[in-house]
Design an enzyme around this catalytic site. Structure first.
Site, PDB file in Angstrom:
ATOM      1  CD  GLU A 224     -16.091   0.480  -0.879  1.00  0.00           C
ATOM      2  OE1 GLU A 224     -15.926   0.765   0.421  1.00  0.00           O
ATOM      3  OE2 GLU A 224     -17.260   0.268  -1.346  1.00  0.00           O
ATOM      4  CB  CYS A 258      -9.846  -2.481   4.378  1.00  0.00           C
ATOM      5  SG  CYS A 258     -11.350  -3.451   3.929  1.00  0.00           S
TER       6      CYS A 258
HETATM    7  P1  NAD Z   1      -2.970   1.381  -3.594  1.00  0.00           P
HETATM    8  O1  NAD Z   1      -3.920   2.474  -3.468  1.00  0.00           O
HETATM    9  O2  NAD Z   1      -1.441   1.319  -3.722  1.00  0.00           O
HETATM   10  O3  NAD Z   1      -3.185   0.176  -4.811  1.00  0.00           O
HETATM   11  C1  NAD Z   1      -4.525  -0.117  -5.335  1.00  0.00           C
HETATM   12  C2  NAD Z   1      -4.795  -0.336  -6.683  1.00  0.00           C
HETATM   13  O4  NAD Z   1      -4.509   0.991  -7.278  1.00  0.00           O
HETATM   14  C3  NAD Z   1      -3.805  -1.321  -7.306  1.00  0.00           C
HETATM   15  O5  NAD Z   1      -4.105  -2.068  -8.344  1.00  0.00           O
HETATM   16  C4  NAD Z   1      -2.441  -0.175  -7.827  1.00  0.00           C
HETATM   17  O6  NAD Z   1      -1.810  -0.733  -8.711  1.00  0.00           O
HETATM   18  C5  NAD Z   1      -3.563   0.867  -8.287  1.00  0.00           C
HETATM   19  N1  NAD Z   1      -2.883   2.103  -8.526  1.00  0.00           N
HETATM   20  C6  NAD Z   1      -1.779   2.809  -7.966  1.00  0.00           C
HETATM   21  N2  NAD Z   1      -1.727   3.962  -8.408  1.00  0.00           N
HETATM   22  C7  NAD Z   1      -2.653   4.321  -9.003  1.00  0.00           C
HETATM   23  C8  NAD Z   1      -3.031   5.414  -9.705  1.00  0.00           C
HETATM   24  N3  NAD Z   1      -2.414   6.565  -9.752  1.00  0.00           N
HETATM   25  N4  NAD Z   1      -4.462   5.559 -10.209  1.00  0.00           N
HETATM   26  C9  NAD Z   1      -5.152   4.517 -10.531  1.00  0.00           C
HETATM   27  N5  NAD Z   1      -4.721   3.086  -9.972  1.00  0.00           N
HETATM   28  C10 NAD Z   1      -3.501   2.996  -9.320  1.00  0.00           C
HETATM   29  O7  NAD Z   1      -3.538   0.286  -2.354  1.00  0.00           O
HETATM   30  P2  NAD Z   1      -2.692  -1.055  -1.745  1.00  0.00           P
HETATM   31  O8  NAD Z   1      -1.481  -0.771  -1.211  1.00  0.00           O
HETATM   32  O9  NAD Z   1      -2.830  -2.068  -2.953  1.00  0.00           O
HETATM   33  O10 NAD Z   1      -3.822  -1.707  -0.892  1.00  0.00           O
HETATM   34  C11 NAD Z   1      -3.897  -1.399   0.400  1.00  0.00           C
HETATM   35  C12 NAD Z   1      -4.803  -0.159   1.033  1.00  0.00           C
HETATM   36  O11 NAD Z   1      -6.159  -0.624   0.585  1.00  0.00           O
HETATM   37  C13 NAD Z   1      -5.043  -0.341   2.459  1.00  0.00           C
HETATM   38  O12 NAD Z   1      -4.994   1.080   2.825  1.00  0.00           O
HETATM   39  C14 NAD Z   1      -6.251  -0.611   2.731  1.00  0.00           C
HETATM   40  O13 NAD Z   1      -7.004  -0.245   4.035  1.00  0.00           O
HETATM   41  C15 NAD Z   1      -7.276  -0.336   1.553  1.00  0.00           C
HETATM   42  N6  NAD Z   1      -8.391  -1.457   1.403  1.00  0.00           N
HETATM   43  C16 NAD Z   1      -9.514  -0.861   1.630  1.00  0.00           C
HETATM   44  C17 NAD Z   1     -10.681  -1.697   1.368  1.00  0.00           C
HETATM   45  C18 NAD Z   1     -12.034  -1.059   1.647  1.00  0.00           C
HETATM   46  O14 NAD Z   1     -12.959  -1.779   1.367  1.00  0.00           O
HETATM   47  N7  NAD Z   1     -12.253   0.079   2.118  1.00  0.00           N
HETATM   48  C19 NAD Z   1     -10.569  -3.191   1.251  1.00  0.00           C
HETATM   49  C20 NAD Z   1      -9.175  -3.583   1.022  1.00  0.00           C
HETATM   50  C21 NAD Z   1      -8.205  -2.683   1.146  1.00  0.00           C
END
Ligand code: NAD
Length: 487
Positions: A224, A258
């Site tokens: 997502e 999001c």
């Molecule tokens: P991010 O991708 O930086 O982090 C998300 C999660 O992944 C965190 O827990 C992070 O620690 C972890 N992570 C980081 N690197 C990783 C790796 N290499 N392997 C596995 N896990 C890892 O995202 P963010 O900045 O925390 O969130 C914001 C983003 O999320 C925005 O782009 C937003 O649009 C999106 N979002 C999408 C939805 C949806 O339902 N489509 C909902 C909420 C947020």
């Protein structure tokens, strides 16, 4: 703590070995949990639902302390988790029961499909909606009989831990929901390497890494990801309702949602009025850092988010955009506050024209009609959420079908589609292929098994029906199935 910039709490960071230990403990507990009747697991969800609502004020304090969002926006998360608990508690029994399917041949083949929990579901969640996207996504996995290995974002681990405490008070065995907090790449990768299924919510860039890693292990990953969500305001829209929707859609959770509206396509006949009314609504906003309902909008989550928002607005202005409202950081309120901002005249080469800002910034564009609006909405690498505002609901539904987005809200910004938890939620294109909600959201955390019992007569050749006689018999049978309208 985004309201003040102070460190809220320091937690021990998990290493890869802790992930392995947590996974082993969860797998043992999962067997007993899965052996309990679905009704018992559903009853835990119902008690959890009650606990979340009863202890809402504590949850709201923690969500606000960790994210800096306004209290009303934090409450959306509480309401959402209660909604999801009730839904899955009600549908789980029926959804997980063995389903009768058409057999290969009527009468002689009796076929059922049954579902088994996958085992250990990895949940990797972001900071922006820590309760909804953490606890909310644990719900279907748990009621299906799985254990959950959860890596929340480090900045919002306390919300997860409090939600888990409430679930344990409601009867969840503690070991079936493990929480590991630590470096995103190291701990997140270790989670992907040890679980049977991944539910990931976050950025498109990280989602690609998670998807690749899961693919190598041949496990499924629900991804997502980001969005650049658009709103279409048709000439026949109720302007007041559309303005109120734009305000909610663009600035709830300080735009760090999001599903946030970041682009608004206005029919040229109503654009002036909409613009005037939106700007005056936004100028009346009360920004505030308080654990009460006085503020309309809260803080951004931290310095990185503030730098990104500031960068997008400065870049747009440098490329010729005009700021109609906001456009300033507000360090007088708190270190990461930024005014809700309305832009116009954003050119295609400005960063915020096509890239996700993930902050309180919305751009207005004028269109001559539906064709231009649909083309503009679809001209994006993202495809998560959209909204259409019109008095002509059937026209709006028709328009929705032409939008390349996984969700379309009509006369609402995002909450109708998101809150309809019986329907699937997710995106297309770079918003990721993941889906949550609905009966399938539960079944996605299971593996299906088809059990077909053959009676009276085998399907293949046998002693009395071989070769040409078998071919003739099968041909007659297949023609008959077609004639009687069998599926
Ligand atoms: P991010 O991708 O930086 O982090 C998300 C999660 O992944 C965190 O827990 C992070 O620690 C972890 N992570 C980081 N690197 C990783 C790796 N290499 N392997 C596995 N896990 C890892 O995202 P963010 O900045 O925390 O969130 C914001 C983003 O999320 C925005 O782009 C937003 O649009 C999106 N979002 C999408 C939805 C949806 O339902 N489509 C909902 C909420 C947020």
């Amino acid at each position: 703590m985004p309201f003040t910039g102070e460190v809220l709490v320091q937690l021990p960071a998990a290493g890869e070995e802790n992930v392995v230990e947590a996974a082993a403990e969860a797998r043992i507990a999962q067997r007993t949990w899965a052996a309990r009747p679905v009704a018992e697991r559903a009853a835990v969800l119902m008690r959890w639902h009650d606990a979340v609502l009863r202890r809402a004020d504590e949850l709201l304090d923690v969500i606000q302390a960790e994210t800096g969002k306004a209290r009303a926006h934090a409450f959306e998360e509480v309401a959402d988790v209660a909604n999801v608990c009730r839904y899955y508690a009600r549908v789980a029994g029926r959804a997980l029961a063995p389903q009768r399917r058409s057999g290969a041949f009527p009468v002689i083949t009796k076929t059922i499909e049954q579902h088994h929990p996958l085992g250990l579901v990895g949940l990797i969640s972001p900071w922006n909606y820590p309760l909804t996207l953490g606890a909310g996504d644990a719900v279907p996995a748990l009621v299906a009989g799985n254990a959950v290995l959860h890596k929340p974002d480090t900045h919002t681990a306390l919300t997860t831990l409090l939600a888990r405490d409430l679930a344990i008070e409601a009867g969840l065995p503690p070991a079936v929901w493990q929480v590991v907090v630590g470096d995103g790449a190291a701990v997140g990768s270790a989670v992907v390497d040890t679980v049977d299924h991944v539910v990931f919510t976050g950025s498109t860039a990280t989602g690609r890494l998670v998807g690749e890693r899961a693919g190598r292990r041949l496990i499924r990953a629900e991804l997502e990801l980001g969005g650049k969500n658009a709103m279409i305001v048709r000439a026949d829209a109720k302007i007041g309702a559309a303005v109120a929707g734009a305000v909610r859609g663009a600035f709830n959770s300080t735009g760090q949602l999001c599903l946030s509206v970041e682009r608004i396509y206005l029919h040229e006949s109503i654009a002036d009025e909409f613009e005037r009314r939106l700007v005056s609504a936004v100028r009346e906003f009360r920004l505030g850092a308080g654990f009460d309902y006085r503020a309309d909008v809260g803080s951004l989550a931290g310095p990185a988010q503030l730098a990104k928002v500031r960068g997008h607005v400065e870049d747009a202005v440098a490329q010729g955009a005009r700021v109609l409202a906001g456009g300033r950081a507000r360090p007088d309120i708190g270190p990461y506050f930024y005014e809700p901002t309305v832009l116009t005249g954003v050119p295609p080469h400005a960063t915020c024209y096509a890239e996700e800002t993930f902050g309180p910034v919305v751009s207005l564009y004028r269109v001559s009609g539906d064709e231009e609006a649909v083309a503009a909405v679809n001209d994006s690498r993202y495809g998560l959420n959209a909204s259409v505002w019109s008095r002509d609901r059937s026209r709006a539904v028709g328009l929705a079908g032409r939008l390349h987005t996984g969700m379309v809200n009509i006369n609402e910004a995002y909450a109708s589609a998101w809150g309809s938890v019986d329907a699937r939620m997710g995106g297309v294109k770079d918003s990721g292929p993941g889906r949550r909600h609905g009966i399938d959201g539960l079944l996605d955390t299971t593996w299906s098994q088809t059990v077909a019992t053959q009676r009276l007569w085998p399907i293949g050749e046998h002693r009395t029906l071989r070769g040409r006689r078998f071919q003739a018999g099968m041909t007659t049978a297949l023609r008959m199935l077609k004639r009687v309208g069998r599926t």
